[in-house]
Design a protein around this motif. Structure first.
Motif: not given
Length: 413
Positions: A20, A52, A64, A322
Motif C-alpha cells: 500500500t 497514490h 488505485p 482511495v
C-alpha cells in the motif's frame, strides 16, 4: 455493464496481495489539477494523486480506485430527473396494468391518484404531455413521496440505508421500454439540458423544475487527471443505469465503470420493475439499490468482486477507493470508506456534512457547489440528535467508531 468475472477475480487477488505504499517520486511526474477550488482543496487532491497515482513509472501495484456519485456531484442538477422531464413531455412512459405493480411499496392512495389522473389503457403511452394532472402526480411522488393531496405514496417496510422507494420507482416507470430506448431518451434530454442556459427552469403541471444540467468543469478535470495518473475511476449513482451511462461518457467513463440501478430485463429485452440485487440479495423490486450502505455494497461487488453478506461490510484499505466524492446523505457510506480523500460538494445534507466537518481522519474536503452554491447554513447541523438515518427509518445521533456522539456542527461555508 458488468466487469468480466476473470478481471474481477484477478484484480481482487492482486489487491489482496498488493503493498500500500505510495509510488516513489510521483509528485514530479503526475499530471496537475487546474481550476478554482475552495481554500486548499486542490492542493489536498493533488497530494492524493501524487501519493497514490501510478504515474511515477512502472509499478506492480493494481491501479488505485476513485469513485464518484453522479447527480449534483459531477453535474449540476439531476440527469435522471432531466430524462423523466423529457419523457413526460414526449409521452414516453407506458401505462402499467396497475400502478401498484410499479413498486412493492406504492400505497392504495397513490394507486388511486395515478389512475384518476392518468386514465386507463394497458401499455398505451401515457398522455402526460396533455394531462398535467398525471404529470403532477408522478412528479409529486418522485420529489416528496406523497400524492398531490398529501397522502403518503409509499408504505411498508424497507431498509432505509439500502433503498428509497421513490428513487427505485423512476427506472420502474420505464418498464416495457428497452435499455436502448431509455438511452435514446437520455441522449435527447442531455442535448436539451446542455443547450438550456444556466438557471433555466420549466413548468410541468404545477411543478417548476430545472431545465438545464451542466458538467462541473472542476470535476471533469479531476476525473481526467485521476485517469491520467493511473487511477481507475467509477461512477456509482442511485439513478437509472442506462441514463447515467449516457452522461458518464461525457467525462470519459464507459458503461463497464458506471454503476447505477440495474433493471432486470424480460425475455424480450425490455425493462421490468425488478432490479438486480447486491450483497447476497436476489433480484427484487428495488430493495438493494446504490443508496447509502447500498453504494458500499455495489462498489464491493462490482469493483472488488466481493459477494454475499461481506459486500455490505467495510473492507480493508486495499479493497476500498482511495478517493470518493458525493454531495448527499445517500453518499455518506462510500465517501467515508475512502482511504485518501473524502470529497464533499456541500448541499447541506446533515449526515454527510456532520461527518465532513467532524473530519475524524483529517481527509475530509468540503467544497461549495461550483455553480450557484448554497448560502452558508446559519443553524448547526443536528449531528447529536437526528442526523443519522437508521435502517428502520428512525433518526438519531451520529456516532464515531468509538461510540462517542458527534456534537452539533456549524456550516463553514
Amino acid at each position: 455493464m458488468r466487469l468480466p468475472l476473470a478481471w474481477t477475480l484477478v484484480a481482487a487477488a492482486a489487491l489482496a496481495a498488493a503493498p500500500t505504499a505510495p509510488a516513489t517520486g510521483a509528485p514530479a511526474r503526475c499530471p496537475r489539477l487546474t481550476g478554482a477550488w475552495q481554500s486548499d482543496n486542490r492542493a489536498h487532491l493533488q497530494q492524493v494523486i501524487d501519493d497514490h497515482g501510478t504515474c511515477a513509472g512502472p509499478d506492480r501495484r493494481p491501479r488505485p480506485v476513485a469513485a464518484f456519485d453522479w447527480d449534483n456531484t459531477v453535474t449540476k442538477n439531476d440527469v435522471t430527473d432531466a430524462t423523466l422531464s423529457w419523457a413526460l413531455r414526449h409521452d414516453a412512459l407506458l401505462r402499467p396494468a396497475r400502478w401498484k405493480d410499479t413498486s412493492a411499496w406504492l400505497t392504495d392512495a397513490a394507486d388511486r391518484a395515478l389512475t384518476e389522473a392518468c386514465g386507463t389503457g394497458v401499455r398505451a403511452p401515457l398522455p402526460t404531455s396533455a394531462r398535467p394532472r398525471c404529470t403532477d402526480e408522478i412528479l409529486e411522488i418522485r420529489e416528496h413521496a406523497t400524492t398531490t393531496s398529501g397522502a403518503p405514496a409509499f408504505a411498508g417496510t424497507w431498509n432505509h440505508r439500502r433503498t428509497v422507494p421513490q428513487y427505485a420507482w423512476i427506472p420502474q416507470l420505464f418498464a416495457g421500454r428497452t435499455p436502448a430506448e431509455l438511452s435514446a431518451y437520455a441522449r435527447a434530454a442531455r442535448r436539451e439540458a446542455l443547450a438550456a442556459p444556466v438557471g433555466a427552469t420549466r413548468v410541468l403541471g404545477t411543478h417548476t423544475v430545472p431545465a438545464y444540467v451542466r458538467y462541473y468543469d472542476q470535476m471533469r478535470d479531476l476525473i481526467r487527471t485521476l485517469r491520467r495518473a493511473g487511477f481507475t475511476v467509477y461512477i456509482v449513482s442511485a439513478g437509472a443505469e442506462p441514463i447515467t451511462e449516457v452522461w458518464s461518457r461525457g467525462v470519459g467513463i464507459d458503461a463497464a465503470h458506471t454503476v447505477a440501478i440495474r433493471s432486470v430485463l424480460d425475455r424480450h429485452g425490455r425493462l421490468t420493475t425488478r432490479t438486480e440485487g447486491c450483497g447476497g440479495l436476489p433480484a427484487t423490486r428495488g430493495e438493494a439499490i446504490p443508496y447509502i450502505d447500498g453504494k458500499r455494497c455495489w462498489i464491493n461487488q462490482e469493483v472488488y468482486g466481493i459477494h454475499g453478506a461481506a459486500a455490505w461490510q467495510r473492507r480493508p484499505p486495499t479493497h476500498r477507493p482511495v478517493l470518493a466524492a458525493g454531495d448527499a446523505d445517500t453518499d455518506v457510506t462510500f465517501v467515508g470508506d475512502a482511504t485518501g480523500a473524502h470529497l464533499v460538494v456541500n448541499r447541506n445534507k446533515p449526515e454527510l456534512m456532520c461527518r465532513a466537518y467532524d473530519d475524524a481522519d483529517g481527509h475530509w474536503l468540503v467544497n461549495p457547489m461550483f455553480i450557484d452554491p448554497l448560502p452558508r447554513r446559519t443553524d448547526p447541523y443536528p449531528c447529536s440528535t437526528s442526523a443519522y438515518t437508521a435502517p428502520d427509518g428512525s433518526h438519531g445521533p451520529l456516532r464515531r467508531p468509538d461510540g462517542s456522539v458527534l456534537p452539533d456542527l456549524f456550516d463553514a461555508g
